[in-house]
Design an enzyme around this catalytic site. Structure first.
Site, PDB file in Angstrom:
ATOM      1  CB  CYS A  59      -1.054   0.077   1.286  1.00 29.71           C
ATOM      2  SG  CYS A  59      -2.079  -1.392   1.154  1.00 29.71           S
ATOM      3  CG  HIS A 110      -1.847   3.294   3.928  1.00 30.15           C
ATOM      4  ND1 HIS A 110      -2.253   1.663   3.658  1.00 30.15           N
ATOM      5  CD2 HIS A 110      -1.051   3.350   4.842  1.00 30.15           C
ATOM      6  CE1 HIS A 110      -1.642   1.066   4.831  1.00 30.15           C
ATOM      7  NE2 HIS A 110      -0.913   1.982   5.474  1.00 30.15           N
TER       8      HIS A 110
END
Length: 488
Positions: A59, A110
């Protein structure tokens, strides 16, 4: 509603990003099981990139490439580490904001700090179960707008949580969503997006980032989506002749293992949960697209669909992501919109960093000279022959995983992999072996390809602080880092 046409000559852009969606999981690409009819329709209206990759497939580093247009060496995230400040001033949303676009992010970001806007006018957040952020004693308001919203819904309590069913965010355990479907995080992203379309400034174009946490675990789609994939023939993933190379990392009794052989029931349920998450997102994208049409905005809007990385899903007894193999590193990429020739398949080798220059190019905005990505916009408008030109001689990828750096190079139909811990090498011919089941690194007939790709990797790693290259040769056993130091 008449105001919607005021920006007709200036295109809007919607970038849809999912989390952990394999590049092969689109039914238009011939997947034998998963069904994505609404994404297939977007592909039929535009360009479908068959060789799109996430070169650092987890991510944090993947999303850095997406939003900065930089390689891992440039943005410095060569592995997964939370809590590192976002430290780049030139960003995809920032360039749109500077050009007068209204810019909005909804869903998973994120980055750190969590409320950092990285160039967006505004962010509405749900990163899923973000271990780094979730600390008892810290209010969820700081980092999760979805959870604040969920607790305000009828029938919910002040301590309601999407983790109430106990399924770990990296687990293979799967079960249907236990609440009303309208409360699912996937639905919430689209609900927020529709609400925002009413609240946006209709006098300026917009850049909207819709970021879904799924199909990343937990594998808990609504029951209808889970059940349609549950009673299929047994899941039979490919297993390469090289799986013993990773035997030391096997943890069969952990539900969140990187390397494991699970029983058939667990495999089947994990597949049903993963594919169910995919089909659920597909339906919610259809919901958004229909509303976009009702607003009169669809014809003036570029739609891009991609993912930050894939999921191994048991291929070669591997799970999760971070690997160089196709299940982990190859991602879907669809682009449709004004002037893009429909129904085209583009085989050029592309990467997430290429989306920043592509979208700026599509909006007729200047592309910063400091970025590493290459615009794909010309490919989406080319004829069939021109759409498959060679953009780059090879693509370099890497990730720190299993206590080492796993490096890889993709060139043509060939992929070369090097493990920094012990110097193991792998070579695959993806044209004849798309499942990466036969390691050809010891095949004398493939020696020329091996040396060529190894030389490309040596060129990429020369001068790196880990000292993977010494005296012109790859050197194993070096200490690894997940964040490269800033160059002076």
């Amino acid at each position: 509603m008449a105001q919607a046409s005021s920006t007709a000559r200036t295109p809007n852009v919607v970038l849809i990003c999912t989390d952990q969606w394999r590049g092969d999981c689109l039914s238009i690409n011939g997947h034998p099981i998963v069904r994505t009819p609404y994404l297939d329709a977007i592909a039929a209206e535009g360009a479908n990139f068959s060789n799109a990759y996430s070169s650092t497939p987890t991510c944090v580093p993947a999303r850095m490439a997406l939003m900065t247009g930089l390689t891992a060496r440039s943005h410095r995230r060569v592995g997964y580490t939370d809590g590192i400040d976002f430290d780049h001033s030139v960003t995809l949303p920032g360039e749109f904001t500077k050009a007068g676009y209204q810019t909005q992010a909804i869903g998973k970001m994120h980055y750190y700090p969590e409320r950092g806007r990285i160039g967006f006018n505004n962010v509405i957040l749900h990163d899923g179960y973000l271990n780094f952020a979730r600390k008892r004693g810290r209010e969820v308001d700081w980092y999760d707008d979805y959870l604040v919203w969920l607790r305000a819904q009828a029938g919910e309590s002040a301590v309601s949580d999407y983790f109430d069913d106990g399924i770990n965010c990296n687990s293979v355990v799967a079960r249907p969503w236990s609440r009303s479907e309208s409360l699912h995080p996937t639905n919430w992203v689209v609900t927020e997006a529709i609400s925002w379309l009413y609240r946006r400034d209709p006098t300026v174009p917009f850049f909207l980032y819709l970021s879904f946490h799924r199909p990343h675990p937990p594998y808990n789609p609504p029951a209808w989506a889970f059940e349609q994939y549950l009673n299929l023939p047994d899941h039979d993933p490919p297993v390469g002749d090289w799986v013993a190379d990773l035997e030391d990392y096997r943890t069969d009794h952990r539900p969140d293992a990187h390397v494991a052989t699970y029983d058939q029931q667990t495999l089947n349920r994990a597949r049903a949960g993963y594919y169910g998450n995919i089909t659920h997102i597909d339906h919610q994208i259809a919901r958004f697209m229909e509303v976009l049409r009702e607003f009169g905005l669809k014809d003036d809007t570029y739609i891009v669909f991609t993912s930050d990385h894939g999921e191994m899903l048991g291929d070669h007894d591997l799970w999760r992501k971070g690997y160089p193999y196709e299940g982990s590193s190859r991602v879907p990429l669809l682009i449709s919109g004004p002037g893009i020739r429909g129904g085209q398949r583009v085989d050029a080798l592309v990467e997430l960093r290429d989306l920043m220059p592509t979208l700026l190019d599509a909006a007729h905005l200047p592309v910063p000279g400091s970025i590493d990505g290459i615009s794909l916009f010309g490919l989406t408008q080319a004829d069939e022959e021109g759409s498959n030109v060679e953009l780059r001689p090879y693509l370099h990828g890497e990730h720190v995983l299993l206590g080492q750096s796993i490096q890889w190079v993709r060139a043509g139909s060939w992929k070369y992999i090097w493990f920094s811990k012990n110097g193991n090498e792998q070579l695959f011919d993806l044209h004849n072996d798309p499942g990466e089941t036969r390691n050809l690194s010891e095949d004398p007939d493939c020696r020329t390809q091996l040396l060529k790709l190894r030389a490309s990797l040596i060129a990429e790693l020369s001068g790196r602080p880990e000292k993977f290259v010494q005296s012109g040769q790859l050197v194993s056993g070096q200490a690894v880092v997940t964040l490269l130091p800033k160059e002076s």
